[in-house]
Design an enzyme around this catalytic site. Structure first.
Site, PDB file in Angstrom:
ATOM      1  CD  GLU A 162       6.455  -5.587   1.011  1.00 18.19           C
ATOM      2  OE1 GLU A 162       6.440  -4.784   0.067  1.00 18.19           O
ATOM      3  OE2 GLU A 162       5.455  -6.213   1.391  1.00 18.19           O
ATOM      4  CD  GLU A 201       5.298  -9.737  -4.356  1.00 25.42           C
ATOM      5  OE1 GLU A 201       5.676  -8.790  -3.639  1.00 25.42           O
ATOM      6  OE2 GLU A 201       4.431  -9.611  -5.251  1.00 25.42           O
ATOM      7  CG  ASP A 214       6.261  -9.299  -0.414  1.00 24.12           C
ATOM      8  OD1 ASP A 214       7.032  -9.105  -1.365  1.00 24.12           O
ATOM      9  OD2 ASP A 214       5.037  -9.106  -0.479  1.00 24.12           O
ATOM     10  CG  HIS A 274       1.636 -11.526  -2.026  1.00 23.50           C
ATOM     11  ND1 HIS A 274       0.598 -10.626  -1.933  1.00 23.50           N
ATOM     12  CD2 HIS A 274       2.660 -10.994  -1.312  1.00 23.50           C
ATOM     13  CE1 HIS A 274       0.967  -9.600  -1.187  1.00 23.50           C
ATOM     14  NE2 HIS A 274       2.215  -9.800  -0.793  1.00 23.50           N
TER      15      HIS A 274
END
Length: 454
Positions: free
Chosen positions: A231, A226, A228, A242
């Protein structure tokens, strides 16, 4: 990242071995985006978005009986995982009326609460049956966002996950819904609140949530890398890679999944924490927020660059850089003001120093760090969402975290929200009309989507 504790609507999903229902027509809202070339020329692409399967009505194949109501499976339709997948169908969505999802040209707007529905998660489609995929290496991803109406406790998230482009229907051909119905989700938390994973339901061992009338935790989880990109709410923002041991979606069992949903956080194959760059956490409390250098009361352009060691799209990931553009100004990411941690981008040196100074377990490095993250970035699906957090009230993003931590501890302060102010019950009661708008998505080689400073 302690995300994906999403509050789903009362009628949920299926992934594999899931039938496609026909009681509600599935019409994907159109959304355009731009593909750019090295010379800075951008061409409009015709796309659309699809709602994640976990928000959809799941009913009996032969009728309209709910397979899942509140946070409980129907015992007759779902006595076990295989039977449930055979008996239940995933239906189409009323995007505006039920879920508060609207598009206009290149803009997507998500409303937090619409009737009984809370939050949403959508994916960019290349066509009605296939997610749009991206190789992020040696490329940059740019979009505009208006997060001005997102208070403490909410998270407007733009991120990439290594989902199957067809929603998993190729690997699991009994899946008759596929990407058309938003199936196949995975992320670095190895979420166990997914209703159907890899061709079967997740009903066996399902434990209804004690504090959320719509959710629960099943016996299995769905894992994948993942990235990101964004956010954020109006108070804080972070971007976070991640990595995982596998670069494709995999299934996991029980607490061995690790992540937010398991008793042992680091037991799984993915890094649930990642290596985050939150300006406030890195000692710059005036960089992002209302009236700050990057002013969250107004729309802003967010640019993320994925540099490789050899400058090619097959090279090793070496640096993840961030720029903002607002009111005609290009703003470089904040510099770290934390003693012992230098830099304003995500590099191996930055991540190792941050983990050491913050006294955090360096699971990022254990799972392969930037090298592994780069290997997972070659075939990613774009995800756009709005959610609240029943596990930690979003304090990991916008408050002091862990709960009860000393504010003077390095890395504890992530934003100015008072602890607990983002509790879902409060946010849902007071800010149901909150919205986030994502627009003007661009993708291309480094330097192709905006004018970088000389």
């Amino acid at each position: 990242m302690y995300q994906r504790a999403l509050l789903f609507s009362a009628l949920w999903t299926a992934v594999q071995a899931q039938q496609a229902g026909t009681l509600t027509a599935e019409n994907h809202p159109p959304l355009t985006w731009q593909q750019c070339t090295a010379g800075g020329s951008c061409t409009e692409q015709t796309g659309s978005v699809v709602l994640d399967a976990n928000w959809r009505w799941l009913h009996s194949v032969q009728g309209s009986q709910n397979c899942y109501t509140g946070n409980t499976w129907d015992a007759g339709l779902c006595p076990d995982n295989v039977a449930c997948a055979t008996n239940c169908a995933l239906d189409g969505a009323d995007y505006r009326g039920t879920y508060g999802v609207t598009t206009s040209g290149n803009a997507l707007t998500l409303q937090f609460a619409t009737g009984a529905n809370i939050g949403s998660r959508l994916y960019l489609l290349a066509d009605d049956e296939t997610y749009q995929t991206f190789n992020l290496l040696n490329s940059e991803f740019t979009f505009d966002v208006d997060a001005s109406r997102l208070p403490c406790g909410l998270n407007g998230a733009v991120y990439f996950v290594a989902m199957d482009a067809d929603g998993g229907s190729g690997r699991y051909p009994e899946n008759r819904a596929g990407a058309r119905y938003g199936t196949g989700y995975c992320d670095s938390q190895c979420p166990r609140d997914i209703k159907f994973i890899n061709g079967e339901a997740n009903a066996e061992g399902w434990t209804p949530s004690t504090n959320n009338r719509n959710t629960g935790v099943g016996g299995r989880g769905s894992c994948c890398p993942e990235m990101d990109i964004w956010e954020a709410n109006s108070i804080s923002t972070a971007y976070t890679p991640h990595p995982c041991e596998s670069n494709t979606q995999t299934i996991c069992e029980g607490d061995n999944c690790g992540g937010t949903y398991s008793a042992t956080r680091y037991a799984g194959t993915c890094d649930p924490d990642g290596c985050d760059f939150n300006p406030t956490r890195m000692g710059n409390d005036s960089f992002y927020g209302p009236g700050s250098l990057v002013d969250s009361t107004a729309p802003v352009t967010v640019v993320t660059q994925f540099l490789t060691a050899d400058g090619t799209s097959t090279g090793a990931l070496s640096d993840i850089r961030r720029f903002y553009v607002q009111n005609g100004r290009v703003i470089a990411n904040a510099e770290s003001n934390v003693a012992g941690v230098s830099g304003n981008s995500i590099t191996t040196e930055f991540c190792n120093a941050q983990k050491s100074v913050f006294a955090n377990d360096n699971v990022f490095e254990q799972k392969g760090g930037l090298q592994a993250m780069g290997e997972g970035l070659t075939d990613m699906v774009l995800t756009l969402s709005l959610w609240d957090d029943y596990y930690a009230s979003m304090m990991w993003l916008d408050s002091v975290y862990p709960e009860g931590a000393d504010r003077n501890s390095p890395g504890a302060v992530r934003g100015t929200c008072e602890p607990g102010v983002g509790e879902p019950q409060r946010v849902e009661a007071q800010f149901g009309s909150a919205t986030v708008t994502y627009s003007n998505i661009k993708f291309g080689p480094i330097g192709s989507t905006f004018q970088a400073p000389a």
